[in-house]
Design a protein around this motif. Structure first.
Motif, PDB file in Angstrom:
ATOM      1  N   ASN A  21     -20.163 107.991   3.436  1.00 20.31           N
ATOM      2  CA  ASN A  21     -20.350 107.064   2.316  1.00 20.31           C
ATOM      3  C   ASN A  21     -21.815 106.691   2.099  1.00 20.31           C
ATOM      4  OD1 ASN A  21     -17.590 106.956   1.815  1.00 20.31           O
ATOM      5  ND2 ASN A  21     -17.282 105.304   3.306  1.00 20.31           N
ATOM      6  N   ILE A  22     -22.675 107.118   3.024  1.00 19.97           N
ATOM      7  CA  ILE A  22     -24.097 106.828   2.887  1.00 19.97           C
ATOM      8  C   ILE A  22     -24.861 107.936   3.612  1.00 19.97           C
ATOM      9  CG2 ILE A  22     -24.324 105.429   4.993  1.00 19.97           C
ATOM     10  CD1 ILE A  22     -26.118 103.510   3.401  1.00 19.97           C
ATOM     11  N   THR A  23     -26.078 108.225   3.191  1.00 19.05           N
ATOM     12  CA  THR A  23     -26.888 109.263   3.834  1.00 19.05           C
ATOM     13  C   THR A  23     -27.904 108.623   4.765  1.00 19.05           C
ATOM     14  OG1 THR A  23     -28.576 109.271   2.113  1.00 19.05           O
ATOM     15  CG2 THR A  23     -26.638 110.702   1.789  1.00 19.05           C
ATOM     16  N   PRO A  24     -28.396 109.377   5.767  1.00 18.87           N
ATOM     17  CA  PRO A  24     -29.441 108.827   6.646  1.00 18.87           C
ATOM     18  C   PRO A  24     -30.667 108.347   5.863  1.00 18.87           C
ATOM     19  CG  PRO A  24     -28.528 110.831   7.607  1.00 18.87           C
ATOM     20  CD  PRO A  24     -27.940 110.707   6.243  1.00 18.87           C
ATOM     21  N   LYS A  25     -31.006 109.057   4.802  1.00 20.20           N
ATOM     22  CA  LYS A  25     -32.166 108.656   4.004  1.00 20.20           C
ATOM     23  C   LYS A  25     -31.936 107.290   3.370  1.00 20.20           C
ATOM     24  CE  LYS A  25     -35.196 110.355   0.311  1.00 20.20           C
ATOM     25  NZ  LYS A  25     -35.447 111.456  -0.644  1.00 20.20           N
ATOM     26  N   GLU A  26     -30.714 107.048   2.858  1.00 16.26           N
ATOM     27  CA  GLU A  26     -30.398 105.746   2.258  1.00 16.26           C
ATOM     28  C   GLU A  26     -30.419 104.648   3.310  1.00 16.26           C
ATOM     29  OE1 GLU A  26     -27.514 107.199  -1.412  1.00 16.26           O
ATOM     30  OE2 GLU A  26     -26.654 106.798   0.567  1.00 16.26           O
ATOM     31  N   VAL A  27     -29.951 104.963   4.544  1.00 18.97           N
ATOM     32  CA  VAL A  27     -29.972 103.968   5.618  1.00 18.97           C
ATOM     33  C   VAL A  27     -31.414 103.580   5.943  1.00 18.97           C
ATOM     34  CG1 VAL A  27     -29.457 103.553   8.061  1.00 18.97           C
ATOM     35  CG2 VAL A  27     -27.770 104.689   6.612  1.00 18.97           C
ATOM     36  N   MET A  28     -32.314 104.569   6.021  1.00 22.35           N
ATOM     37  CA  MET A  28     -33.716 104.278   6.328  1.00 22.35           C
ATOM     38  C   MET A  28     -34.373 103.447   5.229  1.00 22.35           C
ATOM     39  SD  MET A  28     -35.155 107.731   8.239  1.00 22.35           S
ATOM     40  CE  MET A  28     -34.566 108.904   7.036  1.00 22.35           C
ATOM     41  N   GLN A  29     -33.892 103.602   3.992  1.00 22.08           N
ATOM     42  CA  GLN A  29     -34.434 102.804   2.897  1.00 22.08           C
ATOM     43  C   GLN A  29     -33.923 101.372   2.934  1.00 22.08           C
ATOM     44  OE1 GLN A  29     -33.226 105.087  -0.513  1.00 22.08           O
ATOM     45  NE2 GLN A  29     -34.940 106.542  -0.356  1.00 22.08           N
ATOM     46  N   GLN A  30     -32.635 101.210   3.343  1.00 19.27           N
ATOM     47  CA  GLN A  30     -32.017  99.880   3.310  1.00 19.27           C
ATOM     48  C   GLN A  30     -32.279  99.078   4.587  1.00 19.27           C
ATOM     49  OE1 GLN A  30     -27.865 100.122   2.258  1.00 19.27           O
ATOM     50  NE2 GLN A  30     -28.243 101.652   0.678  1.00 19.27           N
ATOM     51  N   SER A  31     -32.408  99.770   5.744  1.00 17.78           N
ATOM     52  CA  SER A  31     -32.562  99.057   7.010  1.00 17.78           C
ATOM     53  C   SER A  31     -33.713  99.665   7.810  1.00 17.78           C
ATOM     54  CB  SER A  31     -31.258  99.150   7.826  1.00 17.78           C
ATOM     55  OG  SER A  31     -31.445  98.629   9.119  1.00 17.78           O
ATOM     56  N   LYS A  32     -34.628  98.818   8.248  1.00 23.86           N
ATOM     57  CA  LYS A  32     -35.756  99.288   9.050  1.00 23.86           C
ATOM     58  C   LYS A  32     -35.364  99.448  10.521  1.00 23.86           C
ATOM     59  CE  LYS A  32     -39.176  97.012   6.092  1.00 23.86           C
ATOM     60  NZ  LYS A  32     -40.259  96.001   6.036  1.00 23.86           N
ATOM     61  N   ASP A  33     -34.242  98.804  10.929  1.00 23.69           N
ATOM     62  CA  ASP A  33     -33.900  98.739  12.351  1.00 23.69           C
ATOM     63  C   ASP A  33     -33.060  99.911  12.831  1.00 23.69           C
ATOM     64  OD1 ASP A  33     -35.217  96.337  12.423  1.00 23.69           O
ATOM     65  OD2 ASP A  33     -33.413  95.164  12.012  1.00 23.69           O
ATOM     66  N   PHE A  34     -32.235 100.518  11.963  1.00 31.58           N
ATOM     67  CA  PHE A  34     -31.212 101.458  12.444  1.00 31.58           C
ATOM     68  C   PHE A  34     -31.838 102.654  13.155  1.00 31.58           C
ATOM     69  CE2 PHE A  34     -27.859 104.602  12.378  1.00 31.58           C
ATOM     70  CZ  PHE A  34     -26.737 103.829  12.637  1.00 31.58           C
ATOM     71  N   PHE A  35     -32.823 103.320  12.534  1.00 29.00           N
ATOM     72  CA  PHE A  35     -33.460 104.490  13.127  1.00 29.00           C
ATOM     73  C   PHE A  35     -34.840 104.148  13.686  1.00 29.00           C
ATOM     74  CE2 PHE A  35     -30.575 106.721  10.083  1.00 29.00           C
ATOM     75  CZ  PHE A  35     -29.857 107.435  11.031  1.00 29.00           C
ATOM     76  N   GLU A  36     -35.011 102.902  14.115  1.00 26.57           N
ATOM     77  CA  GLU A  36     -36.321 102.450  14.572  1.00 26.57           C
ATOM     78  C   GLU A  36     -36.685 103.040  15.934  1.00 26.57           C
ATOM     79  OE1 GLU A  36     -38.669  98.175  15.054  1.00 26.57           O
ATOM     80  OE2 GLU A  36     -36.504  98.270  15.307  1.00 26.57           O
ATOM     81  N   GLU A  37     -35.671 103.334  16.794  1.00 27.58           N
ATOM     82  CA  GLU A  37     -35.924 103.817  18.147  1.00 27.58           C
ATOM     83  C   GLU A  37     -35.364 105.237  18.328  1.00 27.58           C
ATOM     84  OE1 GLU A  37     -35.644  99.789  20.807  1.00 27.58           O
ATOM     85  OE2 GLU A  37     -33.751 100.604  20.037  1.00 27.58           O
ATOM     86  N   ASN A  38     -35.765 105.865  19.454  1.00 27.86           N
ATOM     87  CA  ASN A  38     -35.116 107.122  19.838  1.00 27.86           C
ATOM     88  C   ASN A  38     -33.636 106.878  20.085  1.00 27.86           C
ATOM     89  OD1 ASN A  38     -37.529 108.666  19.838  1.00 27.86           O
ATOM     90  ND2 ASN A  38     -38.059 107.892  21.868  1.00 27.86           N
ATOM     91  N   PHE A  63     -35.300 111.369  17.125  1.00 30.38           N
ATOM     92  CA  PHE A  63     -35.818 110.210  16.401  1.00 30.38           C
ATOM     93  C   PHE A  63     -35.659 110.454  14.906  1.00 30.38           C
ATOM     94  CE2 PHE A  63     -39.161 107.846  14.213  1.00 30.38           C
ATOM     95  CZ  PHE A  63     -38.965 106.574  14.712  1.00 30.38           C
ATOM     96  N   GLY A  64     -35.288 109.394  14.174  1.00 32.24           N
ATOM     97  CA  GLY A  64     -35.197 109.483  12.724  1.00 32.24           C
ATOM     98  C   GLY A  64     -33.859 109.996  12.237  1.00 32.24           C
ATOM     99  N   GLY A  65     -33.618 109.840  10.942  1.00 34.54           N
ATOM    100  CA  GLY A  65     -32.330 110.189  10.361  1.00 34.54           C
ATOM    101  C   GLY A  65     -32.150 111.663  10.071  1.00 34.54           C
TER     102      GLY A  65
END
Length: 754
Positions: free
Chosen positions: A391-408, A499-501
Motif C-alpha cells: 500500500n506504500i513504497t519505500p520511497k514514499e515512506v522516506m518522504q513521509q517519515s525520517k525515522d523509519f529508514f534512519e538506521e541500518n 541501509f535505506g529503502g
C-alpha cells in the motif's frame, strides 16, 4: 363467577407468585429434569466416543508403525541389489574368521540401509539349515520356538510378502538382553524366494520392533487407574481371541455385565487385531450426576429469588436499564447524538445522568482525537504493514517519515511450527509476539508483520557493526521462551545488514527464498544470508528441480536419467572434492523441500522429524558412501511418494508412469493394460500420453527398460540374458538389438567400458 371473584380478590403479590410458579417455575423444573436425563445419555455417548477416539489414536499409530516398518523391511531386503541378503547368507559358515568378516559387512550395510531408529530391536536372518544371524541385538528364542510361531508359518506360505506378527515376552531379558515383560514387540517377517535370495540359504528374515503403541496403552491404563482419565482399561487382542498386549491382570473381571466394552479393529493384509477398552458402566456418567444435583438446587434457589425480586426489577430497574442498553448499542455503532430521559430508582436515574454526560464527553474526545491524528504521522508498525501489503513504497515512506529508514536494518523471517502438529491460531501468534516483547532487544529494535499462521517478518534496526552474535543470542532466547510457554518451535532466517529503502523488497525476497535452508539444519534453527555455505547450496538448487519433480511424482525413468547426470557431476569431482559433492546432495534435498512446499505438503513428514542433513552428510567421507546414501534416500522418497500416489493423485499420466515403472519387467505389458488401469480407452490414452510426455507409450517403456538395463550392467554381475529377462525381454537377441540401437553399442561392450 364465584371463582373469578375469589381470584380477583386475591392480593396482587399472591396472584403474581401463583402465576409465576404455575407458568414459569413448574415448566422450567420439568424441562430441567428432562434435559438432565437427555444430557446424561449424551454424556454416556460422549464418554464412549472419547474412548473410541483414544482407540483410533492407538490404531493410527499402530498402523503407521506397521506401514513404516514393512517398508523398511522391504527396503532392507531389496535395496542395493540385495546386498544385505548376500552378506547375511555369507555368515552361514563354520569358518569363524569368514563369518566375522561377513557379520561386519552385514552390520555396515544394515547401518547404511536402515535409518537409525531406536525402536528397531533386531533383524534376524534364519537359515534353512537351522542357523541364524542377527543385525543389532541377538534374539534369545530358539530356532524351533521361532519357527513354531504363527507369523513364521504364514510368511513361509507367502514368499516375498511382509507378514506382521507379535511376540509376547514372559519375563525380563527372555527375548533379548534388556527386554521387559510389558512391552509390545511387533515382528515383520519375509520369506525370500530364489530371485531375492540368490544364495538360497535364507529361509526367513524377521525385523523385531519395539512398538511405542504399547507404552501409550500402558500410560492410558495407568492414568485411568489413578483417576486422571475416563478411558477404562485398554488392551490389544487378535481375531482368534489371543491377547497380543495387555497390562490387565484379572481378565475374568472384564466379562462381568457391569462393564461397558468398546473395541476398534486394526485391519492388516489378511488378519485383524482389535483394540479393546473395558470400563464400569456407572463411571461413564458418575461425575455428571454429582454435579447435576447441585445444579438443580441452584436453579430452584435462583427461581425463588427471581420470583421474589421480579416485580421490583421490572418496574424500577429492568425497563430503565433496557433504555440504557439501547443507548450503549447506539454508541457502539457510532451514533453519539442520543439522550435518555431519567426514570426509575435514584441509582438508575444517577446512572442515566452519568451516561448522558459520558456521551457528551466522548463526542468532545473523539473530535479532539480526530483533529490530533490529522497532525500526527503513522506509527512504525503501520508503515511496515503497508510496505508488506504494497500500500506504500519505500520511497514514499522516506518522504513521509525520517525515522523509519534512519538506521541500518536487517529483515528477520520467522517460521513457526507447533511441536504437537496442531495449526497455530492467530490469537496464539499474538500471544507469542506479546511474549517476545518481554525481550528488551526485540521490543526496542523490532517491528513485526504477521504474514499467516506460520510465517512472520521482523524489521530489525541495528547500530552494531558485528550484529550477528547479539542477533543469535536474541533469537535463541526467543526460541526457548516460545517452546517453553507455547510449545512452538521457531526457525529464523536472518537477512543481510542494509541501509535505506532501495534494498527493502530485495531483502524480503531473499529471506523468503533462503528460508528453505532450514530443512537442512533440523529443529529450532537460525542461519544468515551471509553464510557462504548457505549461498553456495542455494545457488545449486535450480540444477536439481527436474530430479525433485521426478521423485515427487515417482517417475522412475526420469529419476534414473536425472540421477545419472548428478552422479556424473559427483564422479568428476573425485574424492579430493568430497565437500563440493556434499553441496550437490544438499542442493538435491533443498530442491525436494521446495517441491513439497509448492505442493503445500510437509517435508518433515517423510521421516517423521526434522532431519539435520548438514550434520548427517558431514559424517560421510567418501564419494562411494555419499552416492550410496543418496541412492537409498531417493529410493525411500520414491517409495513414500508412491504410497501416497494412490491416495491423492488424480493425474492419469502420473499414475500411468508409476504403473509402468512397477511392471516394466513383464514382457506382456501393453498399452491396453495401462489404459485400463487408469480408466481410459486406448485411443484417448495414447493421444493424452503422447501429448503430455512428448513421446509415445512404447518409446517411454523402451526408454525405461534401457535405463534399467544400463543400471544393471553397470552395478551387477548378472549375465546378459538374465538382465534381458529382468527388464522385460523374452530373448537376449531382441534385447541386444534394441540396446545397440538405443545406445550405439552392445550390452557387452557397454559393460566392458564400465
Amino acid at each position: 363467577m364465584n371463582k373469578q371473584i375469589k381470584w380477583s380478590k386475591l392480593g396482587l403479590k399472591t396472584v403474581f407468585n401463583l402465576t409465576f410458579i404455575c407458568f414459569i417455575v413448574v415448566p422450567i423444573l420439568i424441562v430441567l429434569i428432562g434435559v438432565l436425563n437427555i444430557l446424561n445419555k449424551q454424556f454416556k455417548v460422549q464418554a464412549i466416543e472419547n474412548i473410541s477416539r483414544a482407540q483410533e489414536t492407538i490404531m493410527t499409530e499402530l498402523s503407521s508403525d506397521i506401514q513404516t516398518m514393512s517398508m523398511r523391511l522391504s527396503h532392507l531386503v531389496h535395496g542395493n541389489n540385495n546386498e544385505v541378503l548376500d552378506y547375511a547368507a555369507g555368515t552361514n559358515t563354520n569358518d569363524l574368521e569368514k563369518r566375522n568378516v561377513y557379520q561386519n559387512k552385514l552390520n555396515q550395510a544394515g547401518g547404511l540401509v536402515l535409518e537409525p531408529v531406536s525402536d528397531i530391536i533386531s533383524v534376524g536372518f534364519y537359515m534353512k539349515d537351522g542357523k541364524s544371524s542377527f543385525y543389532k541385538n541377538s534374539i534369545n528364542w530358539s530356532y524351533e520356538k521361532i519357527k513354531g510361531t504363527k507369523w513364521y508359518q504364514t510368511a513361509l506360505q507367502r514368499n516375498n510378502q511382509v507378514v506382521v506378527g507379535w511376540i509376547t515376552s514372559e519375563g525380563r531379558n527372555e527375548l533379548y538382553s534388556g527386554s521387559k515383560q510389558d512391552n509390545l514387540m511387533l515382528v515383520f517377517a519375509l520369506a525370500p524366494d530364489r530371485k531375492t535370495d540368490r544364495s538360497e540359504r535364507i529361509e526367513m528374515i524377521a525385523l523385531y520392533q519395539l512398538s511405542r503403541t504399547g507404552d501409550k496403552m500402558k500410560a492410558y491404563n495407568k492414568e485411568y487407574l489413578s483417576g486422571k482419565n475416563k478411558l477404562g482399561l485398554m488392551q490389544l487382542r487378535s481375531a482368534d481371541g489371543e491377547i497380543i498386549f495387555s497390562t490387565i491382570t484379572d481378565q475374568e473381571m472384564l466379562s462381568r455385565p457391569t462393564y461397558t466394552y468398546v473395541k476398534t479393529p486394526v485391519t492388516l493384509d489378511e488378519d485383524t487385531w482389535y483394540i479393546e477398552s473395558y470400563i464400569p458402566t456407572k463411571e461413564l456418567t458418575s461425575e455428571f450426576w454429582k454435579t447435576a444435583k447441585y445444579v438443580l438446587l441452584v436453579a430452584i434457589g435462583m427461581l425463588l429469588l427471581v420470583g421474589y425480586c421480579s416485580r421490583y426489577f421490572i418496574r424500577s430497574i429492568v425497563a430503565p436499564i433496557e433504555k440504557i442498553n439501547t443507548g450503549l448499542r447506539q454508541v457502539e455503532e457510532g451514533e453519539l447524538a442520543i439522550h435518555i430521559s431519567p426514570e426509575g430508582q435514584y441509582e438508575i436515574r444517577t446512572m442515566i445522568h452519568s451516561f448522558n454526560a459520558m456521551v457528551r464527553r466522548l463526542q468532545a474526545l473523539i473530535s479532539e482525537y480526530e483533529e490530533k491524528m490529522k497532525r500526527v504521522e503513522k506509527s512504525m508498525e503501520t508503515y511496515f504493514e503497508e510496505l508488506m501489503t504494497g500500500n506504500i513504497t519505500p520511497k514514499e515512506v522516506m518522504q513521509q517519515s525520517k525515522d523509519f529508514f534512519e538506521e541500518n536494518y536487517a529483515i528477520l523471517y520467522f517460521v513457526l511450527n507447533d511441536s504437537k502438529g496442531k495449526e497455530i491460531e492467530k490469537i496464539e501468534i499474538e500471544k507469542v509476539i506479546h511474549c517476545f516483547m518481554r525481550n528488551p532487544r526485540f521490543s526496542a529494535r523490532c517491528t513485526v508483520y504477521v504474514e499467516d499462521s506460520m510465517h512472520m517478518y521482523a524489521f530489525y534496526r541495528m547500530t552494531e557493526e558485528a550484529y550477528l552474535d547479539v542477533t543469535y543470542q536474541m533469537i535463541s532466547a526467543l526460541q526457548k521462551v516460545a517452546k517453553a510457554e507455547f510449545g512452538i518451535e521457531i526457525d529464523v532466517c536472518i537477512g543481510e545488514k542494509v541501509f535505506g529503502g532501495e534494498a527493502f523488497y530485495t531483502q524480503i525476497a531473499k529471506v523468503k527464498e533462503t528460508q528453505l535452508y532450514r530443512y537442512l539444519k533440523g529443529k529450532q534453527v537460525m542461519f544468515s544470508l551471509g553464510d557462504s555455505l548457505v549461498n553456495k547450496v542455494m545457488s545449486l538448487v535450480p540444477q536439481y528441480e527436474a530430479l525433485a519433480t521426478a521423485i515427487y511424482v515417482a517417475d522412475e525413468r526420469n529419476i534414473l536419467k536425472e540421477k545419472e547426470k548428478l552422479f556424473s557431476t559427483i564422479n568428476k569431482m573425485g574424492k579430493e572434492k568430497i565437500e563440493e559433492a556434499r553441496w550437490q546432495v544438499l542442493a538435491v534435498i533443498l530442491a525436494l523441500a521446495k517441491k513439497f512446499e509448492e505442493a503445500q505438503a510437509n517435508f518433515h513428514e517423510v521421516f517423521g522429524e526434522a532431519v539435520p542433513y548438514e550434520i548427517k552428510l558431514a559424517r560421510i567421507e567418501d564419494i562411494k558412501s555419499l552416492k550410496l546414501w543418496l541412492t537409498n534416500y531417493i529410493e525411500w522418497l520414491v517409495d513414500y511418494e508412491a504410497s501416497k500416489l494412490g491416495e491423492k493423485e488424480t493425474d492419469t499420466i502420473k499414475k500411468a508412469k508409476h504403473y509402468i515403472s512397477s511392471y516394466y519387467e513383464n514382457p506382456d505389458l501393453s498399452l491396453g493394460e495401462v489404459a485400463e488401469y487408469v480408466g481410459l480407452n486406448e485411443k484417448y490414452f495414447t493421444s493424452k500420453f503422447s501429448k503430455e510426455t512428448g513421446e509415445s507409450f512404447m518409446n517411454y517403456l523402451i526408454g525405461l527398460r534401457m535405463q534399467k538395463a544400463k543400471e544393471l550392467l553397470k552395478t551387477t554381475t548378472f549375465k546378459i540374458y538374465e538382465i534381458a529377462e529382468m527388464v522385460g525381454y523374452r530373448n537376449v537377441e531382441s534385447f541386444n538389438r534394441v540396446f545397440k540401437k538405443y545406445y550405439g553399442i552392445s550390452p557387452l561392450q557397454y559393460r566392458k567400458t564400465m
